[in-house]
Design a protein around this motif. Structure first.
Motif, PDB file in Angstrom:
ATOM      1  N   GLY A  42       0.346  -1.981   7.924  1.00  0.00           N
ATOM      2  CA  GLY A  42      -0.726  -1.133   7.421  1.00  0.00           C
ATOM      3  C   GLY A  42      -0.453   0.329   7.698  1.00  0.00           C
ATOM      4  N   ASN A  43      -1.342   1.198   7.219  1.00  0.00           N
ATOM      5  CA  ASN A  43      -1.194   2.636   7.412  1.00  0.00           C
ATOM      6  C   ASN A  43      -2.325   3.147   8.295  1.00  0.00           C
TER       7      ASN A  43
ATOM      8  N   LYS B  20      -2.021  -5.135  -3.170  1.00  0.00           N
ATOM      9  CA  LYS B  20      -2.025  -6.052  -2.025  1.00  0.00           C
ATOM     10  C   LYS B  20      -1.848  -7.483  -2.527  1.00  0.00           C
TER      11      LYS B  20
ATOM     12  N   GLN C 155      -2.413  -6.608   5.734  1.00  0.00           N
ATOM     13  CA  GLN C 155      -1.297  -6.801   4.802  1.00  0.00           C
ATOM     14  C   GLN C 155      -0.287  -7.749   5.451  1.00  0.00           C
TER      15      GLN C 155
ATOM     16  N   ASP D 111      -4.070   6.876   6.976  1.00  0.00           N
ATOM     17  CA  ASP D 111      -5.098   6.711   5.948  1.00  0.00           C
ATOM     18  C   ASP D 111      -6.459   6.431   6.574  1.00  0.00           C
TER      19      ASP D 111
ATOM     20  N   LYS E 144       0.804  -1.224   0.000  1.00  0.00           N
ATOM     21  CA  LYS E 144       0.000   0.000   0.000  1.00  0.00           C
ATOM     22  C   LYS E 144       0.837   1.273   0.000  1.00  0.00           C
TER      23      LYS E 144
ATOM     24  N   ASN F 248      -5.775  -3.204   7.744  1.00  0.00           N
ATOM     25  CA  ASN F 248      -5.297  -3.296   6.363  1.00  0.00           C
ATOM     26  C   ASN F 248      -5.061  -4.745   5.945  1.00  0.00           C
TER      27      ASN F 248
END
Length: 397
Positions: A224-225, A206, A373, A228, A93, A371
């Protein structure tokens, strides 16, 4: 080495912390050296030679460098795969993490392996690419210098800068055209400001990958972020890293799970991750990460322990620095647009943090984990056993 304290090159990435939503960053090719004032002319001369006179068409040496790089990357993934796994997970991402993975991570390894294994077919393309990059990067108007010394040493450098600049390639104007049937755009820097057409857009995807190796353990990352998702960076996140390393992650992943180690990180541009080091588990570890928000919501410790966490955090921030380290830090703060006010605010948030501030970070942890991820580097049988966790499973080597 008889005349200097060493000269080396690196690729550095600098995110703009004032534009976290836009995810902007700059990539720089850097050459660094240390020398006594009397040896500065020699150091500058060596830098000029490295940048402009390197024999990029030496096929034998080029093949050796590719083989050596491939082997070193393989060793790094087996011994310290946690860094590569965390970076790869963030790259799904994050444009800056994708760039970093392409130039120093798993994608970089895959490209190096491809070039090394098909060197005879690709050598002309590699050599022409290296020469084109050199001329594009090492130009007179494209230079920034960070220099750490006393005022006495500054005078020495000023005398040498002119010769360094003259040795570099001349400016090239912006042009558009076609080469071998492919549309080409080349944008050069002028007057120390980038032409808008030089911007590069990186597309993230992803993948949630499992990379199989001959290792008997795993490096399991989830990233993850949080910005955001509407959360904000807070200095207390630095305390959270310490708490995770000594409490929740340590107890559940290291003590109970048998892994050698566990880490977490949260930065100013909103990127966060949890990762295990030499871990016998896989799915169980990912479940432990998912339990972080609940742990934080119920976080309760004594005032003495809270003070210890704050002291541990500050001890990581206030480490003694050599002149070279001070110069690197100054350059990083400047390029990242980190102001003195930001540093002061972060420090105050750390020193005044209480248990309620830590509990409030549950939202940040939840945003990172939401997220979903995931990247794991590890044992082939273990990854195959839990392959339903991944979108893609492949051999790393």
């Amino acid at each position: 080495n008889r005349h200097t304290g060493g000269i080396g090159t690196s690729l550095e990435l600098y995110p703009d912390v004032t534009k976290v939503k836009e995810k902007e960053f700059k990539a720089t090719f850097e050459i660094k050296g240390k020398a006594l004032y009397g040896q500065i002319p020699f150091a500058i001369r060596m830098m000029k030679e490295i940048l402009t006179a390197s024999k990029l068409d030496d096929e034998k040496r080029l093949k050796e460098i590719l083989s050596m790089t491939k082997t070193r990357l393989q060793d790094r993934f087996l011994s310290a795969g946690h860094s590569a796994a965390a970076l790869r997970a963030m790259s799904y991402k994050s444009p800056i993490s994708k760039f970093k993975d392409t130039t120093n991570g798993i994608e970089y390894y895959q490209n190096i392996r491809e070039m090394e294994e098909h060197f005879d077919e690709k050598k002309e393309e590699i050599i022409s690419g290296l020469k084109a990059l050199s001329e594009l990067l090492f130009r007179k108007g494209n230079v920034m210098i960070s220099y750490t010394a006393s005022r006495e040493g500054l005078a020495v450098l000023e005398e040498e800068i002119g010769s360094l600049k003259e040795a570099l390639y001349p400016e090239i104007i912006y042009c558009e055209g076609e080469k071998d049937g492919v549309a080409v755009e080349v944008a050069m820097q002028h007057n120390d400001s980038y032409n808008e057409k030089s911007r590069c857009i990186l597309h993230c995807e992803k993948k949630n990958e499992g990379f199989k190796t001959s290792s008997k353990v795993q490096f399991a990352a989830k990233a993850g972020n949080f910005i955001d998702a509407g959360e904000e960076y807070n200095g207390a996140l630095q305390i959270l890293k310490v708490i995770m390393s000594y409490e929740y992650l340590w107890i559940n992943i290291r003590v109970k799970g048998g892994a050698y180690g566990c880490m977490s990180n949260f930065n100013r541009i909103g990127e966060g991750y949890f990762v295990s080091y030499r871990d016998p588990n896989l799915g169980r570890t990912l479940e432990i990460y998912d339990g972080v928000p609940e742990y934080l919501e119920n976080f309760t410790v004594s005032e003495r322990d809270m003070t210890k966490y704050i002291i541990g955090t500050i001890s990581n921030i206030d480490q003694p620095m050599t002149p070279a380290t001070k110069g690197d830090r100054s350059m990083n703060l400047y390029m990242n647009h980190v102001s003195a006010e930001m540093i002061k605010k972060e420090r105050e948030q750390i020193l005044t943090a209480n248990q309620e501030d830590i509990r409030a970070l549950a939202g940040v942890a939840r945003a990172v984990l939401a997220n979903d991820q995931i990247c794991v580097i590890g044992n082939e049988a273990k990854i195959e056993e839990e392959k339903e966790l991944f979108m893609t499973v492949e051999n790393l080597f």
